[in-house]
Write an enzyme that holds these catalytic residues in place. Sequence first.
Site, short mmCIF file in Angstrom:
data_model
loop_
_atom_site.label_atom_id
_atom_site.label_comp_id
_atom_site.label_asym_id
_atom_site.label_seq_id
_atom_site.Cartn_x
_atom_site.Cartn_y
_atom_site.Cartn_z
N LYS A 33 -119.40 -39.55 -10.04
CA LYS A 33 -119.21 -39.52 -11.50
C LYS A 33 -117.72 -39.70 -11.84
O LYS A 33 -117.38 -40.36 -12.82
CB LYS A 33 -119.72 -38.18 -12.06
CG LYS A 33 -119.47 -37.96 -13.55
CD LYS A 33 -120.13 -39.03 -14.43
CE LYS A 33 -120.29 -38.57 -15.87
NZ LYS A 33 -119.09 -38.10 -16.52
N GLU A 82 -114.48 -46.55 -16.10
CA GLU A 82 -114.59 -46.57 -17.56
C GLU A 82 -113.21 -46.71 -18.22
O GLU A 82 -113.03 -47.49 -19.15
CB GLU A 82 -115.29 -45.28 -18.01
CG GLU A 82 -115.41 -45.08 -19.49
CD GLU A 82 -115.76 -43.61 -19.79
OE1 GLU A 82 -116.68 -43.06 -19.16
OE2 GLU A 82 -115.08 -43.01 -20.64
#
Lengths: 345, 345, 345, 345
Positions: free
Chosen positions: D189, D196
Amino acid sequence: MQIGMIGLGRMGGNIVRRLMQHGHTTVVYDKDPKAVAEIASDGAADSDSLEQFVKKLGPPRAAWVMLPAGKITEATIEALSKLMERGDVIIDGGNTFWQDDVRRGKKLKERGIHYIDVGTSGGVWGIERGYCMMIGGDKPVVERLDPIFKTLAPGLGDIPRTEEREGRDPRVEQGYLHAGPVGSGHFVKMVHNGIEYGLMQAYAEGFDILKNAGIAALPAEHRFDLDIADIAEVWRRGSVIPSWLLDLTASALARNDTLDNYSGFVEDSGEGRWTVNAAIDEAVPAEVLTAALFARFRSRKEHTFAEKILSAMRDGFGGHKEPQQHPDPARQSTPGIVKPKAGRS
Amino acid sequence: MQIGMIGLGRMGGNIVRRLMQHGHTTVVYDKDPKAVAEIASDGAADSDSLEQFVKKLGPPRAAWVMLPAGKITEATIEALSKLMERGDVIIDGGNTFWQDDVRRGKKLKERGIHYIDVGTSGGVWGIERGYCMMIGGDKPVVERLDPIFKTLAPGLGDIPRTEEREGRDPRVEQGYLHAGPVGSGHFVKMVHNGIEYGLMQAYAEGFDILKNAGIAALPAEHRFDLDIADIAEVWRRGSVIPSWLLDLTASALARNDTLDNYSGFVEDSGEGRWTVNAAIDEAVPAEVLTAALFARFRSRKEHTFAEKILSAMRDGFGGHKEPQQHPDPARQSTPGIVKPKAGRS
Amino acid sequence: MQIGMIGLGRMGGNIVRRLMQHGHTTVVYDKDPKAVAEIASDGAADSDSLEQFVKKLGPPRAAWVMLPAGKITEATIEALSKLMERGDVIIDGGNTFWQDDVRRGKKLKERGIHYIDVGTSGGVWGIERGYCMMIGGDKPVVERLDPIFKTLAPGLGDIPRTEEREGRDPRVEQGYLHAGPVGSGHFVKMVHNGIEYGLMQAYAEGFDILKNAGIAALPAEHRFDLDIADIAEVWRRGSVIPSWLLDLTASALARNDTLDNYSGFVEDSGEGRWTVNAAIDEAVPAEVLTAALFARFRSRKEHTFAEKILSAMRDGFGGHKEPQQHPDPARQSTPGIVKPKAGRS
Amino acid sequence: MQIGMIGLGRMGGNIVRRLMQHGHTTVVYDKDPKAVAEIASDGAADSDSLEQFVKKLGPPRAAWVMLPAGKITEATIEALSKLMERGDVIIDGGNTFWQDDVRRGKKLKERGIHYIDVGTSGGVWGIERGYCMMIGGDKPVVERLDPIFKTLAPGLGDIPRTEEREGRDPRVEQGYLHAGPVGSGHFVKMVHNGIEYGLMQAYAEGFDILKNAGIAALPAEHRFDLDIADIAEVWRRGSVIPSWLLDLTASALARNDTLDNYSGFVEDSGEGRWTVNAAIDEAVPAEVLTAALFARFRSRKEHTFAEKILSAMRDGFGGHKEPQQHPDPARQSTPGIVKPKAGRS
């Protein structure tokens, strides 16, 4: 020998003075009559027009142009060249874009006028300690002007000699280099300035890390309140990273170690940009030189539009609201275990 | 004064010699008996175990540990400290990670043993010209050791003094700095090395641009075949960017300007990494120092997996096939008007 | 309506087919007669010379040129324009440098010939799902060609509509944009590709970090052996970072998660370079787009000269010898407590 | 199955609701009684203390902790674990630093309590479309919790399936991944968020270049006044770079294309930093992910100290004075032929 100088600013004026101090004769011109008068009182032949300037020079003429790069230099050289004759030489000692040199030199050559580009480093101290010069142009012309370059260059001085340079061009150790054809002088000077940006930014980032080593956001046992003026000074003495740029930093910090007399808007001149363009043209990765340039761009903006795009995206995907005001400096860094959002990102 | 030295490699051995040359007495230990014997023949008291080493030192003892950072230093200091008494001092002069210093200093303090961290710069030349030292630790302990630091430091030498330093700590001009509490010495040295990486990379990129200025992919009128050994030399003389690092470059290029005696695998030691980590902890943007570190990472790989991901994506969206072999160097850069694909990307 | 197509490669041919499938009539030309014959068999009017091509078009003519950017496009448009008449329009749908468009459009305008630049995205899938087009040129000409653009564009499809676009140009939602005057179409397409480079590099670096999460140099308790094909797949489903580029990555990794069918030489076309140049001209910091470009440059070299300069400096100041061979991959990263040199640096 | 949830913020509350909608039973706790009451009215069993929370869960218990990473999560899990029994499982679904997971999991294991880390992506939309989950922990425990993960995951939906995934773990296509041992879920993650940042910055820089394409400093014939809201929209349709992040950008620009409702201060949560730290530990060059992080750091400062260092150096070597006020925006970029200083640099 005789040489003419157009442009009597800080650089041009000092070059003329250094030349006269070493026995050369000069003819000078500037659009500002006061600048002309001042240096004429030191012994230069004055002129009040380009026409008169050219007339006072004996053929084959040598005219050094020392003006801001771009339109002024372009127009001046264009006008000057029309007054000159075959065999004369025009020297552009400014910070001209090297591709402009190439174009200009080619055009002048068609009319029999020589063109020499000189990347000149030395600033306000040059009059005393000499100028480092990177020269582009045809060999015979560069050699004809050698007395001028030899005088302007710093000479061996007390800088230790590099070993195993036997047999190499001896002018280089005197501080001037015939780099190659027209344009190569400014090309080498351009890369010099590109490197300069990178060096400056490396020091600047290091001092920034030292300066922020005591922020409240760090764990208490990992905070240091450092005296960066003393650090700059100690690094001048026996470390791996001394340089004139570090000397200047140590000096500025000794005067005022907060540097709050500076706001932090950092201009860039063309060379840093052209250096990155050259790297791209050559497909050479140049991360550091580019990052140094971009840091200057960023320094001149309150916020980039890019940052607003980021805020808009964050608002969109996670409902992250940004602070409406300049955030509390004490919160500007959130090290160690940072409070992450439980949200999407 | 008397001081012990553990670790008689290039750095440790030379430090002992410089101290003895200036009248200090030393006790030495190394796991290699030859290294001990060699320096004992120069006048140091030898020891064949840590126990003997400690016994030969008079209280309050001062023991300088000069070993590779990490496990060896950790284990040695642990063992040494158990043999020492309250009031003794251990000096770590290696390249220890500063957070290890903080932890270690705290632990030793509980047992009454002082701990000093010294970032030491000077390399193989240090024995002659002295060592630049960045020192962390408690004030009285640092002051107790002042005779040692004063001897090791380079002193004023012929380096010009920085103006407006009146009233500041005079040790700094001698080349040693008490930076702050335990850990701060290595912290400052770490940033020094981080800056060093950035400076090196700035020069390296600049010379790469010069080196590639003549590639066939450039338009013929914009190609230069430059003598980069001469360029390095001329920049040492009157430019803005002279430094010891440039001296080293000029020297290497004078010997062999292709540098084909080097392959280009560039190691990094911990400091460059820790500097970037510190920048991140402080939320200080440090693009240049980071790019310099990443360039070293990249230099040690034939290809990154990232590059294969790019190739796979390009294959996916445009059917772009990559060259199966190392492409023709002459085609490696495709400047100016590049033949773009008519494809999707 | 009728339109001519010059250049029947993958892109040009498919554009013609899509136009014919939707009732437009076409005249085609390619220097390769086979390509002409093939598409003529699908219904296009063929031509064996530019002259014949122009003759078969009815005034006011519209000719789309779909050739590799650079000299071929330049020469073709020059030749074509001499055969055309006032009021005709030439469309450059390739990847032309936008400043070439500006120059070319200005020159053609003097002769009464219209010029339109179209940045065309869609690749091999375009024939089915349509082409995203960014168009530069005069309004009446762009509007005259609207039937062509409307047919080529993907249309609304099943892509969700953006809210609050009421009152905005409805063509945009169909997938084509009149960006502004001549050059702006390719300018916008150029930035599209610049962004694409940055996006690709972001994914690539992330997967590289995942790929190396299990290397021996890491502490055993911090090593992970991750299935990156599965990670790429799971991120397609409900994460923040799905995209077509991720789909392509997931697809490539599903086929071969080592990617050892790729070597990792990554080409760049002109747009990535021009984007960085534009950023520099605008003084916009563009670190990510530039780093993505430089990573491609680096991927095509065994070693940079910069890296050799670093090795030479390190040898000079610390006697650090570099590995003579490609180092053991297991030693390529030395995380955590790294064995630093006790040497100068 | 039955599961407990501690932390009923936006994420925790919605996860509970989605689970109940699909037939699971839940016990909930939050320090805010209102949050507990609200979700209890939807059918969850409430609790007013950790003790009561644990009592209402049947062994072997499963408790999901959904709190801000760091001290709160640490303390809650510590307290919770003391109330639990051998065989129970604690799930940390927040944004915990993965090395904290490793440490915590090891400690809990000694006491027979299982620990699972789940990187959860999905934000405010998760309740409807499901959560992408990256899971770390022991296989039997992850499998025991499968009914929970299966329910929370988005499922196949209408996202096209990747070819050649036959034989691979079918859970991945449902949107959840068992990445490996404890810590690996948050590790994956973390890299997701690092990517991102890079993606966001790539778009942001591109739009910045578009936004500044019309500035006065550019030559008049090279200026474009672009509609960036329309550009964002058209790129959603058939280009190479559509993504959810682009959708969000198009949406924000459609509402207000100046984005003057945002100031441009961009926070970062821990993952971007930890991703760079991981890259450094692995010696993986990650220029783009790092540049994206540093851009956020820079966005939160009026000026960096680094910039003041640059100004001080420039003042020192060339007498370059910096602007005293925020410079005229129209002068902030000086493209093309830039007025260089005739000074030293």
